[in-house]
Write an enzyme that holds these catalytic residues in place. Structure first.
Site, PDB file in Angstrom:
ATOM      1  CG  HIS A  93      -1.970   1.027   1.223  1.00 45.26           C
ATOM      2  ND1 HIS A  93      -3.162   0.888   0.531  1.00 45.26           N
ATOM      3  CD2 HIS A  93      -2.039   2.240   1.830  1.00 45.26           C
ATOM      4  CE1 HIS A  93      -3.903   1.956   0.718  1.00 45.26           C
ATOM      5  NE2 HIS A  93      -3.246   2.797   1.500  1.00 45.26           N
ATOM      6  CB  SER A 145      -8.865   2.686  -3.052  1.00 52.91           C
ATOM      7  OG  SER A 145      -7.568   2.306  -2.631  1.00 52.91           O
ATOM      8  CG  HIS A 146     -10.273   4.349   3.141  1.00 54.55           C
ATOM      9  ND1 HIS A 146     -10.789   4.558   4.391  1.00 54.55           N
ATOM     10  CD2 HIS A 146      -8.925   4.468   3.289  1.00 54.55           C
ATOM     11  CE1 HIS A 146      -9.820   4.814   5.248  1.00 54.55           C
ATOM     12  NE2 HIS A 146      -8.674   4.762   4.598  1.00 54.55           N
ATOM     13  NE  ARG A 197      -5.946  13.978   6.925  1.00 56.45           N
ATOM     14  CZ  ARG A 197      -6.841  13.010   7.104  1.00 56.45           C
ATOM     15  NH1 ARG A 197      -8.116  13.321   7.312  1.00 56.45           N
ATOM     16  NH2 ARG A 197      -6.485  11.743   7.067  1.00 56.45           N
ATOM     17  CG  ASP A 198      -4.047  12.710  -0.094  1.00 51.51           C
ATOM     18  OD1 ASP A 198      -3.226  12.779   0.842  1.00 51.51           O
ATOM     19  OD2 ASP A 198      -4.471  11.625  -0.537  1.00 51.51           O
ATOM     20  CG  ASP A 211      -2.740  13.451   4.413  1.00 53.92           C
ATOM     21  OD1 ASP A 211      -3.595  12.640   4.789  1.00 53.92           O
ATOM     22  OD2 ASP A 211      -2.008  13.243   3.423  1.00 53.92           O
ATOM     23  CD  GLU A 220      -2.485   3.641   8.507  1.00 52.88           C
ATOM     24  OE1 GLU A 220      -3.610   3.645   7.976  1.00 52.88           O
ATOM     25  OE2 GLU A 220      -1.564   2.876   8.164  1.00 52.88           O
ATOM     26  N   GLY A 233      -2.818   9.293  -8.913  1.00 54.80           N
ATOM     27  CA  GLY A 233      -3.497   8.003  -8.997  1.00 54.80           C
ATOM     28  C   GLY A 233      -3.278   7.174  -7.753  1.00 54.80           C
ATOM     29  CG  ASN A 234      -5.090   4.365  -4.586  1.00 55.31           C
ATOM     30  OD1 ASN A 234      -5.949   3.494  -4.624  1.00 55.31           O
ATOM     31  ND2 ASN A 234      -4.242   4.464  -3.583  1.00 55.31           N
TER      32      ASN A 234
END
Length: 713
Positions: free
Chosen positions: A32, A77-78, A99-100, A252, A296, A508-509
């Site tokens: 991740h 994503s979460h 926050r990003d 963040d 976190e 991106g992610n």
């Protein structure tokens, strides 16, 4: 962390890492955080064009809108957290992407939520769906950032799971950009916001492995706790601090917590950091340094400021009643050192935390595309089934829970081809997301291209010229050879499509290990796009006036693989729609030209559900009917009326316009045909001079608005 990685760390360090060091390394070497399975392939994506100010590499991308305005955009994503605790997982997903955007120096102005679930027939899937929506709604509404669009899809491969992707855009002046890295030593590292608790410990590690069947009980502590009220204060305080010009770097605290934020901030340009873990304000008693370093807990930001500016900056935090603490400083030596009550408890080369070796897994191709016979179903039965599918019905039940008009910028609201936000008196920003895992399952290369093409068509449909893209790649375990191959093919498809349109990915992610109980999800690339539109040119999908002509742009082919029709009738094969990039570009340019010349009244791209659903959406949106002739639709030979109506071929638009503009419009397009007219209230499909469907608008609306009844409300 894999055994060979542990061995490599020991070799590079010359000793065994201690408990605190090992915890930090596990976080930073997780999939991740490190992107170790994807970094090699992500380099294939185009990341530069004339609109890009800042591409991938920081917390969000930055795009030029005009000389005085930059758009900051990101997507995250979460998934795992939302599958375990849907309300908190979705809410903290919103908080994290906001926050990003914020830590680049921009005010967050809008969110998109591409979300996916298992079939709604199962109680667990309904629970996940309802509480993910509630989590997004509550958090976004309370921080005053509108959720203005997204997409919602239900698929068998997501049973007992959910994909929660969230995109956000922010607004700033280009000169206000703040980077996420320091360029000097001696800066103070100031932690601002919530106290640190035990929530989210090992969150990135948990997100880097498959979920077990018992994840809801086992992994709940890895899900962070949302606090939107503190987030709202953080937004205002951070922007005020940034406007002083004295914030030297900003990050963040997301995945990996303080370890990740501080080591990345210091290490990117070769500096080091000293962290005093005992100074971190704690929410829970007796926390140990390892917990503090990798927690976190949400709503926390890390500022780098010069000593002489500390008083000015921290007065701003105090004004907003935010707790702040100097937790460390940047140093010249490229090491990462942690103290606890004056005792040195960790001392690592800082590049050991960030320099994670690439892993290239075995990739094994598969070919499951196979042309099949379309079943002999009556058009009426097909229309009833497709129109009432949870994937097709109106999602108003969702977006009515979102305050999509807060901040007063929303010009085009959710439920249309794209949303539009007013940026200044002349121009708006169009924002949309798309993806189709059913196409990607059949053909990952063309499925990825289709996501890009649909984003571009959606933007063009409202009159917007595309500026930039972001991507969120949701996959199962990369350790599965077929999954890794589909990921590589997806990257190639995303790259080729973006290059053809002259577009770049600015952020991106990648989310791997999306599976529960060893059941992999379908490849699910999600692409979000930004476009610029003159406010006077904004076009909508709703039919405007009785008697207007209705025309199709583009050709319909036998491309029903992955279609909603095939899915409903249990057909898992077929040929996934192909993107003809040259034809796609021609038709998009034609649509934009027709809009700029004020020749068309309504435009809608044809996608999920095919022509039949696109026509009905235009009718419902405009509260009008239509009469169309299926035989007049430009189509490859040999297609049945059913296939013409429900094929999901790309490159197609529906338009309506006054008859006086017909010749001018015909001159713009190569693939074009008038198929009917806008009517009063009846929806009529004809074939061979016979009415094959004659339906009342009220009946169709009832089916289209049936999501609440599907949910049992």
């Amino acid at each position: 962390m894999f055994p060979h990685e542990e061995k490599l760390i020991k070799e590079r360090l010359g000793r065994e890492p201690n408990e605190v060091e090992k915890a930090m390394l596990e976080v930073m070497w997780s999939e991740h955080a490190s992107y170790k399975s994807s970094r090699k392939w992500l380099k294939l994506l185009p990341t530069e064009n004339e609109h890009v100010i800042l591409g991938p590499g920081e917390d969000a991308g930055v795009v030029k809108f005009d000389d005085n305005t930059a758009i900051v955009v990101g997507i995250e994503s979460h998934n795992h957290p939302s599958a375990v605790e849907p309300y908190g997982g979705a809410a903290t997903g919103v908080g994290g992407i906001v926050r990003d955007i914020l830590c680049m120096g921009a005010r967050p102005i809008a969110l998109l939520d591409p979300i996916r679930f298992g079939p709604l027939g199962k109680e667990r899937n309904r629970y996940l769906f309802e509480y993910v929506v509630k989590g997004i709604a509550d958090y976004g509404n309370r921080i005053g950032v509108p959720t203005v669009g997204g997409e919602t899809e239900f698929d068998e491969s997501l049973d007992n799971y959910t994909l929660v992707n969230v995109a956000c855009i922010g607004l700033m002046r280009p000169e206000e950009l703040v980077h996420s890295y320091v360029e000097e030593s001696g800066l103070l590292l100031v932690l601002v916001g919530n106290k640190t608790g035990r929530d989210g410990i090992h969150g990135v590690t948990f997100a880097s492995e498959e979920l077990s069947e018992n994840a809801e009980e086992e992994d709940r502590s890895a899900v962070q706790i949302p606090d939107p009220f503190t987030e709202k204060l953080l937004i205002e305080a951070t922007l005020e601090a940034v406007h002083t010009g004295k914030v030297k770097a900003l990050k963040d605290l997301g995945g990996g917590g303080l370890t990740c934020a501080s080591s990345e901030m210091a290490g990117k340009k070769g500096f080091g950091a000293v962290i005093y873990a005992d100074r971190v304000p704690q929410r829970e008693p007796n926390m140990n340094p390892m917990e503090i370093m990798i927690s976190e807990s949400q709503e926390r930001m890390l500022f780098a400021v010069r000593k002489e500016d500390l008083n000015e900056i921290t007065k701003i935090f105090e004004k907003y009643d935010l707790e702040w603490t100097v937790v460390g400083e940047t140093i010249e030596e490229p090491r990462y050192i942690v103290y606890w009550n004056d005792e040195k408890i960790a001392d690592l080369p800082i590049d050991l935390l960030a320099d994670v070796p690439i892993i290239e897994w075995e990739a094994k191709s598969y070919d499951i595309e196979k042309d099949v016979q379309t079943p002999e179903i009556s058009i009426e039965e097909a229309l009833l089934e497709v129109l009432s599918s949870p994937n097709i019905v109106s999602k108003a039940w969702i977006w009515q829970q979102y305050d999509h008009e807060v901040q007063g910028r929303t010009v085009l609201k959710p439920g249309l081809d794209a949303t539009v936000l007013k940026i200044n008196d002349e121009h708006g920003l169009a924002f949309v997301s798309d993806g189709n895992p059913s196409y990607s399952h059949l053909n990952p290369y063309h499925g990825a291209m289709s996501a890009v093409a649909e984003v571009v068509r959606n933007l063009a449909s409202v009159g917007a010229r595309p500026l930039a893209l972001v991507d969120n790649l949701n996959f199962a375990s990369p350790e599965r050879p077929e999954v890794y191959w589909s990921f590589i093919e997806t990257i190639k498809g995303l790259a080729d499509a973006a290059k053809a349109f002259g577009l770049a990915y600015v952020s991106g992610n990648v989310s791997f290990y999306n599976e529960v109980g060893k059941k992999p999800i379908k490849p699910t690339p999600v692409v979000a796009g930004l476009g610029k539109v003159k406010l006077e040119n904004i076009t909508t999908m709703d039919f405007k006036d009785k008697g207007d002509l209705i025309a199709v742009v583009g050709t319909t082919k036998k491309e029903l693989g992955g279609s909603e029709l095939y899915r409903i009738f249990g057909i898992n094969k077929g040929i996934a729609p192909r993107v003809d990039l040259e034809r796609e570009k021609q038709n998009v340019e034609g649509i934009l030209k027709a809009i700029e010349l004020k020749l068309v009244k309504a435009v809608h791209d044809v996608s999920k559900g095919g022509l039949a659903i696109a026509l009905i959406e235009m009718a419902i949106s405009g509260n009008k009917g239509f009469e169309v002739d299926i035989e007049k639709v430009p189509a490859e030979g040999g297609l049945s009326p059913l296939e013409v109506l429900f094929s999901e071929s790309h490159g197609r638009f529906l338009i309506s316009f006054e008859e006086k503009n017909l010749e001018k419009i015909k001159a713009i397009f190569d693939e074009f045909a008038v198929i009917g007219r806008v009517a009063e209230e009846m929806l009529i499909f004809k074939h061979e001079n016979k009415e094959v469907i004659n339906s009342d608008l009220r009946q169709v609306k009832a089916l289209y608005n049936s999501l609440p009844s599907i949910l049992g409300e």
